[in-house]
Structures are given as structure tokens and as C-alpha cells.
Scaffold this motif. Structure first.
Motif, PDB file in Angstrom:
ATOM      1  N   PRO A  81      46.478 -30.765 -35.999  1.00  0.00           N
ATOM      2  CA  PRO A  81      45.930 -30.125 -34.801  1.00  0.00           C
ATOM      3  C   PRO A  81      44.514 -30.598 -34.503  1.00  0.00           C
ATOM      4  CG  PRO A  81      45.712 -28.656 -36.674  1.00  0.00           C
ATOM      5  CD  PRO A  81      46.422 -29.897 -37.192  1.00  0.00           C
ATOM      6  N   ALA A  82      44.173 -30.621 -33.240  1.00  0.00           N
ATOM      7  CA  ALA A  82      42.793 -30.890 -32.849  1.00  0.00           C
ATOM      8  C   ALA A  82      41.913 -29.696 -33.229  1.00  0.00           C
ATOM      9  CB  ALA A  82      42.710 -31.141 -31.347  1.00  0.00           C
ATOM     10  N   VAL A  83      40.709 -30.001 -33.715  1.00  0.00           N
ATOM     11  CA  VAL A  83      39.728 -28.960 -34.032  1.00  0.00           C
ATOM     12  C   VAL A  83      38.552 -29.136 -33.071  1.00  0.00           C
ATOM     13  CG1 VAL A  83      38.223 -27.970 -35.778  1.00  0.00           C
ATOM     14  CG2 VAL A  83      40.432 -28.949 -36.448  1.00  0.00           C
ATOM     15  N   LEU A  84      38.231 -28.080 -32.340  1.00  0.00           N
ATOM     16  CA  LEU A  84      37.214 -28.155 -31.299  1.00  0.00           C
ATOM     17  C   LEU A  84      36.123 -27.113 -31.514  1.00  0.00           C
ATOM     18  CD1 LEU A  84      40.335 -28.266 -29.775  1.00  0.00           C
ATOM     19  CD2 LEU A  84      38.867 -29.492 -28.176  1.00  0.00           C
ATOM     20  N   ARG A  85      35.038 -27.295 -30.792  1.00  0.00           N
ATOM     21  CA  ARG A  85      33.916 -26.346 -30.813  1.00  0.00           C
ATOM     22  C   ARG A  85      34.137 -25.328 -29.701  1.00  0.00           C
ATOM     23  NH1 ARG A  85      28.161 -26.630 -32.076  1.00  0.00           N
ATOM     24  NH2 ARG A  85      26.928 -25.352 -30.658  1.00  0.00           N
ATOM     25  N   GLY A  86      34.219 -24.071 -30.095  1.00  0.00           N
ATOM     26  CA  GLY A  86      34.350 -22.999 -29.125  1.00  0.00           C
ATOM     27  C   GLY A  86      33.064 -22.201 -29.043  1.00  0.00           C
ATOM     28  N   GLU A  87      32.608 -21.931 -27.846  1.00  0.00           N
ATOM     29  CA  GLU A  87      31.371 -21.174 -27.636  1.00  0.00           C
ATOM     30  C   GLU A  87      31.694 -19.882 -26.892  1.00  0.00           C
ATOM     31  OE1 GLU A  87      28.311 -23.538 -25.894  1.00  0.00           O
ATOM     32  OE2 GLU A  87      28.469 -25.145 -27.413  1.00  0.00           O
ATOM     33  N   PHE A  88      31.201 -18.758 -27.463  1.00  0.00           N
ATOM     34  CA  PHE A  88      31.508 -17.425 -26.939  1.00  0.00           C
ATOM     35  C   PHE A  88      30.206 -16.643 -26.801  1.00  0.00           C
ATOM     36  CE2 PHE A  88      34.821 -19.120 -29.633  1.00  0.00           C
ATOM     37  CZ  PHE A  88      35.983 -18.970 -28.885  1.00  0.00           C
ATOM     38  N   ASN A  89      30.220 -15.625 -25.963  1.00  0.00           N
ATOM     39  CA  ASN A  89      29.011 -14.811 -25.807  1.00  0.00           C
ATOM     40  C   ASN A  89      28.820 -13.836 -26.969  1.00  0.00           C
ATOM     41  OD1 ASN A  89      31.324 -13.294 -24.578  1.00  0.00           O
ATOM     42  ND2 ASN A  89      29.756 -11.697 -24.349  1.00  0.00           N
ATOM     43  N   ILE A  90      29.876 -13.680 -27.794  1.00  0.00           N
ATOM     44  CA  ILE A  90      29.795 -12.798 -28.967  1.00  0.00           C
ATOM     45  C   ILE A  90      30.506 -13.489 -30.133  1.00  0.00           C
ATOM     46  CG2 ILE A  90      29.727 -10.641 -27.631  1.00  0.00           C
ATOM     47  CD1 ILE A  90      32.739 -10.345 -28.246  1.00  0.00           C
ATOM     48  N   ASP A  91      30.354 -12.920 -31.300  1.00  0.00           N
ATOM     49  CA  ASP A  91      31.141 -13.385 -32.433  1.00  0.00           C
ATOM     50  C   ASP A  91      32.552 -12.820 -32.321  1.00  0.00           C
ATOM     51  OD1 ASP A  91      29.168 -14.893 -33.529  1.00  0.00           O
ATOM     52  OD2 ASP A  91      28.612 -13.456 -35.090  1.00  0.00           O
ATOM     53  N   VAL A  92      33.518 -13.687 -32.107  1.00  0.00           N
ATOM     54  CA  VAL A  92      34.902 -13.247 -31.950  1.00  0.00           C
ATOM     55  C   VAL A  92      35.582 -13.214 -33.323  1.00  0.00           C
ATOM     56  CG1 VAL A  92      35.096 -14.109 -29.596  1.00  0.00           C
ATOM     57  CG2 VAL A  92      35.654 -15.624 -31.513  1.00  0.00           C
ATOM     58  N   VAL A 106      43.499 -21.130 -31.746  1.00  0.00           N
ATOM     59  CA  VAL A 106      43.168 -20.043 -32.647  1.00  0.00           C
ATOM     60  C   VAL A 106      41.802 -20.299 -33.267  1.00  0.00           C
ATOM     61  CG1 VAL A 106      44.393 -21.148 -34.579  1.00  0.00           C
ATOM     62  CG2 VAL A 106      43.969 -18.683 -34.618  1.00  0.00           C
ATOM     63  N   VAL A 107      40.998 -19.254 -33.390  1.00  0.00           N
ATOM     64  CA  VAL A 107      39.666 -19.353 -33.998  1.00  0.00           C
ATOM     65  C   VAL A 107      39.835 -19.385 -35.519  1.00  0.00           C
ATOM     66  CG1 VAL A 107      37.460 -18.182 -34.300  1.00  0.00           C
ATOM     67  CG2 VAL A 107      38.602 -18.150 -32.064  1.00  0.00           C
ATOM     68  N   THR A 108      39.218 -20.395 -36.167  1.00  0.00           N
ATOM     69  CA  THR A 108      39.441 -20.581 -37.607  1.00  0.00           C
ATOM     70  C   THR A 108      38.201 -20.414 -38.467  1.00  0.00           C
ATOM     71  OG1 THR A 108      39.102 -22.985 -37.395  1.00  0.00           O
ATOM     72  CG2 THR A 108      41.373 -22.144 -37.203  1.00  0.00           C
ATOM     73  N   GLY A 114      28.165 -16.926 -32.187  1.00  0.00           N
ATOM     74  CA  GLY A 114      28.979 -17.197 -31.007  1.00  0.00           C
ATOM     75  C   GLY A 114      29.608 -18.580 -30.975  1.00  0.00           C
ATOM     76  N   VAL A 115      29.493 -19.328 -32.058  1.00  0.00           N
ATOM     77  CA  VAL A 115      30.023 -20.696 -32.099  1.00  0.00           C
ATOM     78  C   VAL A 115      31.048 -20.785 -33.233  1.00  0.00           C
ATOM     79  CG1 VAL A 115      29.483 -23.149 -32.302  1.00  0.00           C
ATOM     80  CG2 VAL A 115      27.836 -21.602 -31.224  1.00  0.00           C
ATOM     81  N   PHE A 116      32.240 -21.274 -32.932  1.00  0.00           N
ATOM     82  CA  PHE A 116      33.333 -21.284 -33.900  1.00  0.00           C
ATOM     83  C   PHE A 116      34.125 -22.584 -33.817  1.00  0.00           C
ATOM     84  CE2 PHE A 116      32.334 -16.888 -33.233  1.00  0.00           C
ATOM     85  CZ  PHE A 116      32.623 -16.250 -34.434  1.00  0.00           C
ATOM     86  N   LYS A 117      34.774 -22.895 -34.927  1.00  0.00           N
ATOM     87  CA  LYS A 117      35.809 -23.927 -34.891  1.00  0.00           C
ATOM     88  C   LYS A 117      37.074 -23.300 -34.320  1.00  0.00           C
ATOM     89  CE  LYS A 117      34.314 -26.723 -38.845  1.00  0.00           C
ATOM     90  NZ  LYS A 117      34.694 -27.229 -40.195  1.00  0.00           N
ATOM     91  N   VAL A 118      37.673 -24.005 -33.390  1.00  0.00           N
ATOM     92  CA  VAL A 118      38.874 -23.531 -32.724  1.00  0.00           C
ATOM     93  C   VAL A 118      39.938 -24.609 -32.866  1.00  0.00           C
ATOM     94  CG1 VAL A 118      39.880 -22.767 -30.549  1.00  0.00           C
ATOM     95  CG2 VAL A 118      37.502 -22.184 -31.096  1.00  0.00           C
ATOM     96  N   GLU A 119      41.109 -24.203 -33.297  1.00  0.00           N
ATOM     97  CA  GLU A 119      42.172 -25.170 -33.621  1.00  0.00           C
ATOM     98  C   GLU A 119      43.331 -25.040 -32.640  1.00  0.00           C
ATOM     99  OE1 GLU A 119      45.031 -25.215 -37.337  1.00  0.00           O
ATOM    100  OE2 GLU A 119      43.031 -25.976 -37.904  1.00  0.00           O
ATOM    101  N   SER A 120      43.804 -26.177 -32.155  1.00  0.00           N
ATOM    102  CA  SER A 120      44.968 -26.168 -31.269  1.00  0.00           C
ATOM    103  C   SER A 120      46.209 -25.775 -32.056  1.00  0.00           C
ATOM    104  CB  SER A 120      45.165 -27.557 -30.650  1.00  0.00           C
ATOM    105  OG  SER A 120      46.410 -27.630 -29.992  1.00  0.00           O
ATOM    106  N   GLU A 121      47.004 -24.897 -31.487  1.00  0.00           N
ATOM    107  CA  GLU A 121      48.248 -24.509 -32.148  1.00  0.00           C
ATOM    108  C   GLU A 121      49.331 -25.571 -31.968  1.00  0.00           C
ATOM    109  OE1 GLU A 121      49.408 -20.650 -30.814  1.00  0.00           O
ATOM    110  OE2 GLU A 121      47.864 -19.615 -31.964  1.00  0.00           O
ATOM    111  N   THR A 122      49.169 -26.424 -30.978  1.00  0.00           N
ATOM    112  CA  THR A 122      50.098 -27.532 -30.767  1.00  0.00           C
ATOM    113  C   THR A 122      49.580 -28.751 -31.504  1.00  0.00           C
ATOM    114  OG1 THR A 122      50.691 -26.684 -28.573  1.00  0.00           O
ATOM    115  CG2 THR A 122      51.245 -28.977 -29.059  1.00  0.00           C
ATOM    116  N   SER A 145      32.492 -14.537 -21.930  1.00  0.00           N
ATOM    117  CA  SER A 145      32.595 -15.982 -21.725  1.00  0.00           C
ATOM    118  C   SER A 145      33.171 -16.636 -22.976  1.00  0.00           C
ATOM    119  CB  SER A 145      31.226 -16.601 -21.392  1.00  0.00           C
ATOM    120  OG  SER A 145      30.341 -16.490 -22.493  1.00  0.00           O
ATOM    121  N   ALA A 146      34.012 -17.628 -22.754  1.00  0.00           N
ATOM    122  CA  ALA A 146      34.637 -18.370 -23.856  1.00  0.00           C
ATOM    123  C   ALA A 146      35.000 -19.751 -23.347  1.00  0.00           C
ATOM    124  CB  ALA A 146      35.882 -17.642 -24.364  1.00  0.00           C
TER     125      ALA A 146
END
Length: 351
Positions: A81-92, A106-108, A114-122, A145-146
Motif C-alpha cells: 500500500p501507498a503510505v502518505l502524509r495526512g494533515e488534520f486539524n486535530i489528532d485523529v 486508514v490512519v496508522t 495533527g500529522v499522521f501516516k495514512v495508508e491506502s487500503e487498496t 479539515s483532513a
């Protein structure tokens, strides 16, 4: 091998083995008895051809190539899966799921506030190029915001058949063993996100190894990918202890390949009615394709040579172009030679 053997010939050969004083004409008992067996014999020969094709690595289909490769300890790299940078206004919450276009994520792992690694489920490279606003699949209190903002580790499709075939055939030329060059290349290539690798021995004295990495998109790797590779190969703080895939005693340092912008100035003679505006985008695509070819060969090349002849030959085939001459690369009328740890990226193109 046996495809040239015809059913009629098989039947004729069978009839030749029958005594001459027996009626062997079409419609006779002997003829009608032997005809079906000649059909079966032809089918057997066809099956034997298929078996021979599947027995050898250079002709086997994917299904049987996987079986052959497994005997050499080689398995196709799985889709990742691709792993991307997700930016949110809060800690999700870790495990929170989001949607962007047709893909879910999915947030991993938390990187910062407010910054997380986010992984594609596909799985696969489909998740590498989508950025923008994320929509939560389930309600998250306080989320306003996300967004996906950056690709950290490229997702990869399952290894292609011809790549696996090359691995299998190469395994007979030299053996990967105990941290030799082939061992490093094989093991590091199996880590997610790696598209190319160069190995340098004793770069800072005995037992030190330098690895220069290009990511799976043939670009410089992100810092996140470099950190994960360092941890997997030879973790910082425990270097040389053999806690990663590097052999004990090897102190390994990981670096990313560096891009060099390449400006191209073209002196083009156009057909009547054509101008630079008509071919600019096509020219950029041609240059990008040429550079991609060079980057795919970077791992096995000491130096990367960018040749004026390649630009002129490829671009001259575009509709509306009569001739190209006096091409400049980075302002000079000569080929550009990049050092061993550099790859090209398109800069300014002037026509």
C-alpha cells in the motif's frame, strides 16, 4: 518442438505398421480403429510441448515461473500500500478511516500534532498520486479539515512476470551470500518503496557500507522512507550489531539519489503552420520518457549520460518538425554526464 507432427501423419504411421494383406482403406475396421488413437496421440504431443515450455525459466508462464523460482528461494514481491502524509486539524484516532475519490485510507501512525501516516487500503501504485481533501468514513468529533499532502512511501503492484523471470535467471549467474553486493541488492529490493540501489563498500573504512536508494517511482526517496529503510537494514544506535538485514559487523548508511535539473534548448525548423506551442507538451513527454528509461537503468550504470542525439532523434519524429540542430543541454552543446548518485529531472525546455 512437436507442433509440426500432424494427426494425418500419425495415422499414416500407424497404418504402415499393419500387415499389407489387411484392408486399410478409409472406412475399414483397421482404419476406423486407429483414427481415434491418432487424435489422442496428437493431443499428447501438444501437451508435451506445453510441458517443455513450462519446464524452463525463459519460457514458463507466470504460474509455473513462480513454482520454478520458489525452488531458488525467490518469490514475487507482493503488492504493497501507498503510505502518505495526512494533515488534520486535530489528532485523529489511529485506525480512523477516510475516503478520497474511489480509494479508502486508514490512519496508522502519529508523526506530529495533527500529522499522521495514512495508508491506502487498496494495494499497488494506484494510491501514489491522489492528494487532497479526505472525507471521514465515520464521524470524528472536532474534525474540520483532513487532507493527504505528500507521498511518503510509494505503493507497488505485485512484481511483474518479466522482473521475476530476470531474478530467477540471474540467480544462476552469482549467488547472494553473507552481505555480498548481490545479497544487499536482493534483500533491499524486497523492502517496500525501493526502485533502485547502488552499493558502495568501505566508503568510510573497513566494514562500512553505503547504500544509495531511488524510490519505486524512480525519484529521490522521502526522509520517511530513508528512515524506515535504515531501521530495516541497520538500525541507528545499534549499527553493526546485525539487528537488521545487514550482516553483523557491517555498518550501513542509507542515502537518497539526488535529482539534477536538465535544461534543454532546441533549435527547431517547423513545417508551415506549426510552432513551439503545437509540440511543447509532446516534447516534454518525450523528455520525461527518455529520462525514465535512464533512471530505470541507473542501478546498473556507473554514470548516466544524457545525449543530445536522443533528444533530436525522438523529437524530430513529432508531426510538424522538419529538423532539429544546435541543441543545448544546460546551455552547452554537448552531452551531459551525471555522477553515479544523480538522476535527471526535466528542467526548462525551450523550443
Amino acid at each position: 518442438m512437436f507442433e509440426h507432427i500432424e494427426q494425418a501423419q500419425l495415422l499414416e504411421d500407424a497404418l504402415d505398421n499393419v500387415k499389407t494383406d489387411v484392408d486399410k482403406r478409409e472406412g475399414s475396421i483397421i482404419y476406423d480403429s486407429l483414427a481415434p488413437s491418432s487424435v489422442i496421440a496428437k493431443e499428447l504431443y501438444i501437451a508435451m510441448d506445453g510441458m517443455i515450455i513450462e519446464m524452463f525459466g525463459d519460457t514458463a508462464s507466470r504460474e509455473f515461473l513462480i513454482k520454478l523460482a520458489r525452488e531458488r528461494g525467490i518469490v514475487p514481491n507482493p503488492a504493497t500500500p501507498a503510505v502518505l502524509r495526512g494533515e488534520f486539524n486535530i489528532d485523529v484516532p489511529i485506525g480512523a478511516r477516510f475516503n478520497l475519490e474511489e480509494l479508502n485510507y486508514v490512519v496508522t501512525e502519529r508523526i506530529g500534532t495533527g500529522v499522521f501516516k495514512v495508508e491506502s487500503e487498496t494495494l499497488g501504485d494506484i494510491g501514489n498520486s491522489r492528494f487532497g481533501t479526505l472525507i471521514p468514513i465515520e464521524y470524528i468529533d472536532g474534525l474540520t479539515s483532513a487532507a493527504l499532502t505528500e507521498l511518503l512511501i510509494p505503493g507497488e503492484d505485485e512484481e511483474e512476470t518479466e522482473s521475476l523471470r530476470k531474478q530467477y535467471l540471474d540467480s544462476f549467474d552469482s549467488q547472494a551470500f553473507g552481505g555480498n553486493r548481490k545479497d544487499y541488492k536482493e534483500k533491499v529490493h524486497k523492502l517496500q518503496g525501493v526502485g533502485g540501489i547502488k552499493v558502495y563498500r568501505a566508503w568510510q573504512g573497513g566494514c562500512t557500507v553505503k547504500l544509495v536508494i531511488m524510490d519505486a517511482l524512480y525519484q529521490p526517496p522521502s526522509l520517511t522512507l530513508l528512515d524506515e529503510l535504515q531501521t530495516a537494514i541497520d538500525p541507528l544506535g545499534n549499527q553493526g550489531e546485525g539487528l537488521g538485514i545487514a550482516p553483523i559487523g557491517h555498518v550501513v548508511s542509507i542515502f537518497g539519489v539526488e535529482e539534477v535539473p536538465v535544461d534543454v534548448t532546441l533549435n527547431i525548423t517547423y513545417q508551415d503552420g506549426y510552432s513551439w506551442d503545437d509540440i511543447e507538451l509532446s516534447t516534454q513527454d518525450i523528455i520525461d520518457e527518455y529520462f525514465l528509461e535512464l533512471k530505470k537503468n541507473w542501478e546498473d550504470s556507473t554514470f548516466t549520460v544524457i545525449r543530445i542525439l536522443q533528444f533530436e532523434t525522438r523529437i524530430s519524429e513529432l508531426e510538424g518538425v522538419i529538423d532539429i540542430q544546435d541543441t543545448l543541454i544546460n546551455g552547452l552543446p554537448q552531452n551531459l554526464i551525471l555522477n553515479e548518485d544523480n538522476i535527471p529531472v526535466r528542467g526548462e525546455v525551450i523550443g
